[in-house]
Design a protein around this motif. Structure first.
Motif, PDB file in Angstrom:
ATOM      1  N   LEU A  33       0.762  -1.194   0.040  1.00 16.15           N
ATOM      2  CA  LEU A  33      -0.059  -0.031  -0.028  1.00 16.15           C
ATOM      3  C   LEU A  33       0.980   1.151  -0.056  1.00 16.15           C
ATOM      4  CD1 LEU A  33      -2.977   1.100  -0.043  1.00 16.15           C
ATOM      5  CD2 LEU A  33      -2.911   0.916   2.502  1.00 16.15           C
ATOM      6  N   GLU A  34       2.111   1.082   0.554  1.00 10.39           N
ATOM      7  CA  GLU A  34       2.811   2.277   0.651  1.00 10.39           C
ATOM      8  C   GLU A  34       3.430   2.546  -0.775  1.00 10.39           C
ATOM      9  OE1 GLU A  34       4.571   5.600   2.247  1.00 10.39           O
ATOM     10  OE2 GLU A  34       3.199   4.338   3.147  1.00 10.39           O
ATOM     11  N   ILE A  35       3.881   1.506  -1.429  1.00 10.94           N
ATOM     12  CA  ILE A  35       4.308   1.662  -2.590  1.00 10.94           C
ATOM     13  C   ILE A  35       3.237   2.283  -3.472  1.00 10.94           C
ATOM     14  CG2 ILE A  35       5.158   0.430  -4.934  1.00 10.94           C
ATOM     15  CD1 ILE A  35       6.537  -1.383  -2.820  1.00 10.94           C
ATOM     16  N   VAL A  36       2.188   1.805  -3.470  1.00 12.53           N
ATOM     17  CA  VAL A  36       0.970   2.397  -4.317  1.00 12.53           C
ATOM     18  C   VAL A  36       0.606   3.889  -3.965  1.00 12.53           C
ATOM     19  CG1 VAL A  36      -1.701   2.336  -4.719  1.00 12.53           C
ATOM     20  CG2 VAL A  36      -0.283   0.234  -4.572  1.00 12.53           C
ATOM     21  N   LYS A  37       0.840   4.416  -2.599  1.00  9.13           N
ATOM     22  CA  LYS A  37       0.771   5.592  -2.370  1.00  9.13           C
ATOM     23  C   LYS A  37       2.019   6.549  -3.055  1.00  9.13           C
ATOM     24  CE  LYS A  37      -1.575   5.060   2.090  1.00  9.13           C
ATOM     25  NZ  LYS A  37      -1.543   5.302   3.445  1.00  9.13           N
ATOM     26  N   LEU A  38       3.005   6.114  -3.028  1.00  6.71           N
ATOM     27  CA  LEU A  38       4.314   6.400  -3.515  1.00  6.71           C
ATOM     28  C   LEU A  38       3.854   6.762  -5.088  1.00  6.71           C
ATOM     29  CD1 LEU A  38       7.201   4.754  -1.789  1.00  6.71           C
ATOM     30  CD2 LEU A  38       6.482   7.272  -1.558  1.00  6.71           C
ATOM     31  N   LYS A  39       3.621   5.673  -5.742  1.00  8.14           N
ATOM     32  CA  LYS A  39       3.316   5.920  -7.147  1.00  8.14           C
ATOM     33  C   LYS A  39       2.268   6.836  -7.493  1.00  8.14           C
ATOM     34  CE  LYS A  39       5.146   1.199  -8.372  1.00  8.14           C
ATOM     35  NZ  LYS A  39       4.578  -0.182  -9.012  1.00  8.14           N
ATOM     36  N   ARG A  40       1.190   6.750  -6.659  1.00  6.52           N
ATOM     37  CA  ARG A  40       0.139   7.955  -6.999  1.00  6.52           C
ATOM     38  C   ARG A  40       0.665   9.174  -6.972  1.00  6.52           C
ATOM     39  NH1 ARG A  40      -4.728   4.785  -3.865  1.00  6.52           N
ATOM     40  NH2 ARG A  40      -5.309   3.573  -5.781  1.00  6.52           N
ATOM     41  N   ARG A  41       1.650   9.491  -5.689  1.00  7.83           N
ATOM     42  CA  ARG A  41       2.191  10.644  -5.700  1.00  7.83           C
ATOM     43  C   ARG A  41       3.071  11.253  -6.677  1.00  7.83           C
ATOM     44  NH1 ARG A  41       5.283  10.741  -0.447  1.00  7.83           N
ATOM     45  NH2 ARG A  41       6.236  12.274  -1.414  1.00  7.83           N
ATOM     46  N   LYS A  42       3.919  10.137  -7.521  1.00  8.43           N
ATOM     47  CA  LYS A  42       4.420  10.557  -8.550  1.00  8.43           C
ATOM     48  C   LYS A  42       3.825  10.788  -9.713  1.00  8.43           C
ATOM     49  CE  LYS A  42       7.934   7.942 -11.447  1.00  8.43           C
ATOM     50  NZ  LYS A  42       8.132   6.822 -12.048  1.00  8.43           N
ATOM     51  N   LEU A  43       2.681  10.121 -10.027  1.00 10.25           N
ATOM     52  CA  LEU A  43       1.791  10.433 -11.042  1.00 10.25           C
ATOM     53  C   LEU A  43       1.177  11.646 -10.806  1.00 10.25           C
ATOM     54  CD1 LEU A  43       0.376   9.419 -13.696  1.00 10.25           C
ATOM     55  CD2 LEU A  43      -1.316   8.253 -12.322  1.00 10.25           C
ATOM     56  N   ALA A  44       0.676  12.075  -9.589  1.00  7.64           N
ATOM     57  CA  ALA A  44       0.249  13.184  -9.392  1.00  7.64           C
ATOM     58  C   ALA A  44       1.191  14.411 -10.135  1.00  7.64           C
ATOM     59  CB  ALA A  44      -0.055  13.442  -8.078  1.00  7.64           C
ATOM     60  N   ILE A  45       2.434  14.272  -9.716  1.00  5.61           N
ATOM     61  CA  ILE A  45       3.503  15.374 -10.018  1.00  5.61           C
ATOM     62  C   ILE A  45       3.611  15.195 -11.511  1.00  5.61           C
ATOM     63  CG2 ILE A  45       5.946  15.659  -9.953  1.00  5.61           C
ATOM     64  CD1 ILE A  45       5.848  15.005  -6.794  1.00  5.61           C
ATOM     65  N   LYS A  46       3.754  14.137 -12.008  1.00  6.91           N
ATOM     66  CA  LYS A  46       3.782  13.992 -13.535  1.00  6.91           C
ATOM     67  C   LYS A  46       2.947  14.771 -14.256  1.00  6.91           C
ATOM     68  CE  LYS A  46       4.144  10.945 -17.556  1.00  6.91           C
ATOM     69  NZ  LYS A  46       4.140   9.577 -18.063  1.00  6.91           N
ATOM     70  N   ASP A  47       1.406  14.712 -13.725  1.00 13.42           N
ATOM     71  CA  ASP A  47       0.378  15.169 -14.375  1.00 13.42           C
ATOM     72  C   ASP A  47       0.570  16.707 -14.198  1.00 13.42           C
ATOM     73  OD1 ASP A  47      -0.482  12.865 -14.950  1.00 13.42           O
ATOM     74  OD2 ASP A  47      -2.311  12.966 -13.272  1.00 13.42           O
ATOM     75  N   GLU A  48       0.761  17.148 -13.139  1.00 12.16           N
ATOM     76  CA  GLU A  48       1.194  18.695 -12.722  1.00 12.16           C
ATOM     77  C   GLU A  48       2.161  19.093 -13.719  1.00 12.16           C
ATOM     78  OE1 GLU A  48       1.026  22.420 -10.827  1.00 12.16           O
ATOM     79  OE2 GLU A  48      -0.752  20.614 -11.190  1.00 12.16           O
ATOM     80  N   MET A  49       3.179  18.556 -14.066  1.00 13.06           N
ATOM     81  CA  MET A  49       4.277  18.917 -14.657  1.00 13.06           C
ATOM     82  C   MET A  49       3.705  19.023 -16.239  1.00 13.06           C
ATOM     83  SD  MET A  49       7.840  16.891 -13.689  1.00 13.06           S
ATOM     84  CE  MET A  49       7.292  15.574 -14.311  1.00 13.06           C
ATOM     85  N   GLU A  50       2.813  18.123 -16.671  1.00 22.86           N
ATOM     86  CA  GLU A  50       2.201  18.081 -17.978  1.00 22.86           C
ATOM     87  C   GLU A  50       1.543  19.416 -17.943  1.00 22.86           C
ATOM     88  OE1 GLU A  50       3.003  16.235 -20.630  1.00 22.86           O
ATOM     89  OE2 GLU A  50       4.535  15.295 -19.365  1.00 22.86           O
ATOM     90  N   ARG A  51       0.593  19.596 -17.332  1.00 21.14           N
ATOM     91  CA  ARG A  51      -0.417  20.818 -17.105  1.00 21.14           C
ATOM     92  C   ARG A  51       0.447  22.096 -17.185  1.00 21.14           C
ATOM     93  NH1 ARG A  51      -2.165  24.525 -14.239  1.00 21.14           N
ATOM     94  NH2 ARG A  51      -1.037  24.001 -12.359  1.00 21.14           N
ATOM     95  N   LEU A  52       1.659  22.098 -16.442  1.00 26.16           N
ATOM     96  CA  LEU A  52       2.278  23.298 -16.685  1.00 26.16           C
ATOM     97  C   LEU A  52       3.033  23.606 -17.878  1.00 26.16           C
ATOM     98  CD1 LEU A  52       3.928  23.416 -12.814  1.00 26.16           C
ATOM     99  CD2 LEU A  52       2.186  24.933 -13.884  1.00 26.16           C
ATOM    100  N   LYS A  53       3.727  22.486 -18.433  1.00 28.81           N
ATOM    101  CA  LYS A  53       4.180  22.510 -19.638  1.00 28.81           C
ATOM    102  C   LYS A  53       3.264  22.902 -20.725  1.00 28.81           C
ATOM    103  CE  LYS A  53       7.821  18.962 -18.931  1.00 28.81           C
ATOM    104  NZ  LYS A  53       8.245  17.780 -19.042  1.00 28.81           N
ATOM    105  N   ASP A  54       1.965  22.361 -20.819  1.00 32.20           N
ATOM    106  CA  ASP A  54       0.996  22.774 -21.742  1.00 32.20           C
ATOM    107  C   ASP A  54       0.693  24.315 -21.455  1.00 32.20           C
ATOM    108  OD1 ASP A  54      -1.012  22.436 -23.595  1.00 32.20           O
ATOM    109  OD2 ASP A  54      -2.532  22.620 -22.258  1.00 32.20           O
ATOM    110  N   VAL A  55       0.726  24.900 -20.103  1.00 31.85           N
ATOM    111  CA  VAL A  55       0.406  26.098 -20.135  1.00 31.85           C
ATOM    112  C   VAL A  55       1.692  27.323 -20.761  1.00 31.85           C
ATOM    113  CG1 VAL A  55       0.298  28.155 -18.347  1.00 31.85           C
ATOM    114  CG2 VAL A  55      -0.945  26.172 -17.919  1.00 31.85           C
TER     115      VAL A  55
END
Length: 59
Positions: A33-55
């Protein structure tokens, strides 16, 4: 904080999380479960980076 520096900070966090995930996966005692949480945080950061690159490309 400029957009470029914010993106650089997110990239650093993304790399740090990948290292943490890799480290956690080498230890059998780590909770899945801890690994899953880390992966979700990583994905959220990636999504934020993509959003900012789009902007950034729109300007």
């Amino acid at each position: 904080m400029s957009l470029d520096s914010h993106l650089a900070e997110l990239q650093r966090k993304h790399v740090d999380l990948q290292r943490e995930i890799d480290d956690a996966m080498t230890h059998p005692s780590v909770d899945e479960l801890e690994i899953v949480k880390l992966k979700r945080r990583k994905l959220a950061i990636k999504d934020e980076m993509e959003r900012l690159k789009d902007v950034q490309t729109r300007h």
